[in-house]
Design a protein around this motif. Structure first.
Motif, PDB file in Angstrom:
ATOM      1  N   THR A  99      -4.447  -6.959   3.856  1.00  8.64           N
ATOM      2  CA  THR A  99      -3.920  -5.750   3.518  1.00  8.64           C
ATOM      3  C   THR A  99      -3.157  -5.635   2.304  1.00  8.64           C
ATOM      4  N   PRO A 100      -3.464  -5.030   1.124  1.00  7.87           N
ATOM      5  CA  PRO A 100      -2.648  -4.923   0.053  1.00  7.87           C
ATOM      6  C   PRO A 100      -1.371  -4.218   0.307  1.00  7.87           C
ATOM      7  N   MET A 101      -0.393  -4.733  -0.275  1.00  6.22           N
ATOM      8  CA  MET A 101       1.007  -4.057   0.090  1.00  6.22           C
ATOM      9  C   MET A 101       2.021  -4.177  -1.059  1.00  6.22           C
ATOM     10  N   ILE A 102       2.758  -3.159  -1.237  1.00  9.94           N
ATOM     11  CA  ILE A 102       3.950  -3.103  -2.134  1.00  9.94           C
ATOM     12  C   ILE A 102       5.297  -2.700  -1.169  1.00  9.94           C
ATOM     13  N   LEU A 103       6.093  -3.661  -1.424  1.00  5.58           N
ATOM     14  CA  LEU A 103       7.490  -3.626  -0.738  1.00  5.58           C
ATOM     15  C   LEU A 103       8.539  -3.053  -1.721  1.00  5.58           C
ATOM     16  N   VAL A 104       9.163  -2.189  -1.541  1.00  7.55           N
ATOM     17  CA  VAL A 104      10.148  -1.313  -2.546  1.00  7.55           C
ATOM     18  C   VAL A 104      11.701  -1.557  -1.813  1.00  7.55           C
ATOM     19  N   ASN A 105      12.276  -2.385  -2.274  1.00 13.03           N
ATOM     20  CA  ASN A 105      13.684  -2.600  -1.624  1.00 13.03           C
ATOM     21  C   ASN A 105      14.691  -1.392  -1.862  1.00 13.03           C
ATOM     22  N   LYS A 106      15.558  -1.510  -1.300  1.00 19.61           N
ATOM     23  CA  LYS A 106      16.597  -0.144  -1.591  1.00 19.61           C
ATOM     24  C   LYS A 106      17.115  -0.348  -2.891  1.00 19.61           C
ATOM     25  N   MET A 127      -2.223  -9.063  -3.562  1.00 21.10           N
ATOM     26  CA  MET A 127      -2.687  -8.439  -4.904  1.00 21.10           C
ATOM     27  C   MET A 127      -2.415  -9.380  -6.070  1.00 21.10           C
ATOM     28  N   PRO A 128      -3.356  -9.556  -7.058  1.00 21.44           N
ATOM     29  CA  PRO A 128      -3.115 -10.226  -8.180  1.00 21.44           C
ATOM     30  C   PRO A 128      -1.515 -10.408  -8.804  1.00 21.44           C
ATOM     31  N   VAL A 129      -1.247 -11.710  -8.867  1.00 21.24           N
ATOM     32  CA  VAL A 129       0.106 -12.033  -9.151  1.00 21.24           C
ATOM     33  C   VAL A 129       0.462 -11.445 -10.305  1.00 21.24           C
ATOM     34  N   GLU A 130      -0.512 -11.464 -11.336  1.00 18.92           N
ATOM     35  CA  GLU A 130      -0.170 -10.761 -12.792  1.00 18.92           C
ATOM     36  C   GLU A 130       0.160  -9.415 -12.662  1.00 18.92           C
ATOM     37  N   LYS A 131      -0.057  -8.675 -11.809  1.00 21.48           N
ATOM     38  CA  LYS A 131       0.116  -7.357 -11.599  1.00 21.48           C
ATOM     39  C   LYS A 131       1.681  -7.172 -11.116  1.00 21.48           C
ATOM     40  N   ALA A 132       2.397  -8.100 -10.738  1.00 19.59           N
ATOM     41  CA  ALA A 132       3.668  -7.732  -9.954  1.00 19.59           C
ATOM     42  C   ALA A 132       4.768  -7.157 -11.166  1.00 19.59           C
ATOM     43  N   VAL A 160       3.270   0.150 -14.764  1.00 24.24           N
ATOM     44  CA  VAL A 160       2.412   1.391 -14.488  1.00 24.24           C
ATOM     45  C   VAL A 160       1.531   1.259 -13.300  1.00 24.24           C
ATOM     46  N   PHE A 161       1.103   0.087 -13.084  1.00 23.20           N
ATOM     47  CA  PHE A 161      -0.005  -0.410 -12.106  1.00 23.20           C
ATOM     48  C   PHE A 161       0.776  -0.220 -10.778  1.00 23.20           C
ATOM     49  N   ILE A 162       2.129  -0.693 -10.540  1.00 22.33           N
ATOM     50  CA  ILE A 162       2.876  -0.460  -9.263  1.00 22.33           C
ATOM     51  C   ILE A 162       3.016   1.104  -8.998  1.00 22.33           C
TER      52      ILE A 162
END
Length: 383
Positions: free
Chosen positions: A77-84, A93-98, A102-104
């Protein structure tokens, strides 16, 4: 496709049953998709809980193996964790997109449209927000109903064309049977005409009359032979294409209107091809008569024989109103005709005789402003 009235009830039941089966499959697929999506939601909530436990644990405390197991098992499962504090971290997801902001941003918006974000907190304090998308399996499953509908559509199309072809085949058999029966029925009066013509020869009348009657009797015999060959594979023999074409030309010229200017030219002599004379004469007759009709009974018909490599071309040219280029591909289809009266079978028969029986080619050169050239191409017999 038309249903047989006797089986109309059965056909309706079959259609209803097919519709019910397809509806059940689609409903079941949709239910499975929703259930699978719920399972993924539960999995992500477990992941968020494990992450909350990890963030809230003291630095010197051992978090245990459970959170690590949860993190290691979630690899689809692709995920994005946004901290406080606004920092982000991507998973599956591809590491180079970290570092691609814009992608995020675009991916977070996409994930929000697919699934409700999960807020990770501890004792009422918000620690982070988890955005997640559909897994690869779920994305593939989403298109399964469309693929199923496409398969059903193709299956239905195959059935439709099968019944349509089967019906056309039955009609062809019926027409072939009628043609053979017509040939059989013509045979009786034809035999009688032969006898009467022999009697006329013994009387004191102009011999030219009996000769012309004999020619027409022979023509009727030829027509009878043509009809008897419909629906069966004709026998081909070695014949001179020039002599056979000239013979058909002479017969038509003699029995056509004087307002038609006939001409015949051959650029070759004694060229042999595999031919069935009766069917070939029928072809020339159909093409010439079509040309005469296009000229409305007044104009020129020119027949020319031209060698062309391994082939020999027979061109029938008229000075009629011509055929629009858009109709060149359809004029050989059964039922297509520009006449007010006619079944549109002449050119269809011509195409079948030349291409299927004689393995030749036929094509048209014409326009709506000029005359028409119908070209027959037959393979030569090597000398």
């Amino acid at each position: 496709m038309q249903f047989n009235p006797k089986n109309k009830t059965s056909n309706i039941i079959l259609l209803i049953a097919s519709f019910v089966i397809v509806s059940l499959i689609l409903w079941n697929t949709n239910s499975f998709f929703k259930k699978f999506k719920e399972e993924e939601r539960h999995k992500m909530e477990i992941w968020a809980t494990a992450h909350s436990e990890l963030l809230s644990a003291p630095l010197d405390a051992d978090p245990g193996d459970l959170p690590l197991k949860v993190f290691q098992n979630n690899i689809s499962t692709p995920m994005i964790l946004v901290n406080k504090d606004g920092s982000t971290k991507i998973h599956n997801m591809p590491v180079e997109k970290a570092t691609d902001t814009v992608f995020i941003k675009n991916t977070i918006a996409k994930f929000k449209s697919e699934n409700q974000p999960i807020v990770i907190d501890h004792l009422g304090e918000e620690l982070a927000t988890l955005y997640y998308g559909n897994s690869e399996v779920l994305n593939k499953l989403k298109y399964y109903p469309l693929a199923l509908l496409l398969i059903i559509f193709l299956f239905g199309a195959v059935i439709f064309f099968f019944f349509k072809t089967n019906k056309a085949s039955e009609q062809n058999k019926l027409w072939a049977g009628m043609a053979k029966e017509t040939a059989h029925q013509i045979g009786t009066p034809l035999s009688s005409l032969l006898g009467w013509n022999e009697i006329l020869k013994t009387e004191n009348i102009n011999p030219d009359i009996t000769r012309e009657i004999e020619k027409d009797i022979n023509r009727l015999e030829t027509i009878t032979e043509r009809f008897s060959k419909i629906g069966s594979l004709p026998k081909l023999d070695e014949h001179d294409i020039v002599a056979q074409t000239k013979d058909a030309y002479d017969y038509l010229k003699l029995r056509s209107s004087k307002l038609i200017d006939f001409s015949f030219v051959s650029k070759v002599e004694n060229m042999k091809v595999m031919l069935n004379p009766a069917l070939y004469h029928w072809t020339i007759e159909n093409l010439v008569k079509n040309g005469i009709d296009a000229m409305k009974g007044k104009g020129s018909i020119h027949i020319e024989i031209i060698p062309d490599g391994k082939y020999v071309n027979i061109q029938i040219t008229d000075t009629g109103h011509g055929i629009p280029k858009s109709d060149h591909q359809t004029i050989f289809n059964p039922g297509v005709t520009s006449k007010k009266r006619g079944w549109g079978l002449g050119l269809s028969l011509v195409k079948r005789i030349i291409e299927e029986y004689h393995k030749g080619k036929i094509k048209v050169h014409s326009s709506s402003k000029a005359g028409t050239i119908m070209q027959i191409s037959l393979k030569q017999i090597p000398k």
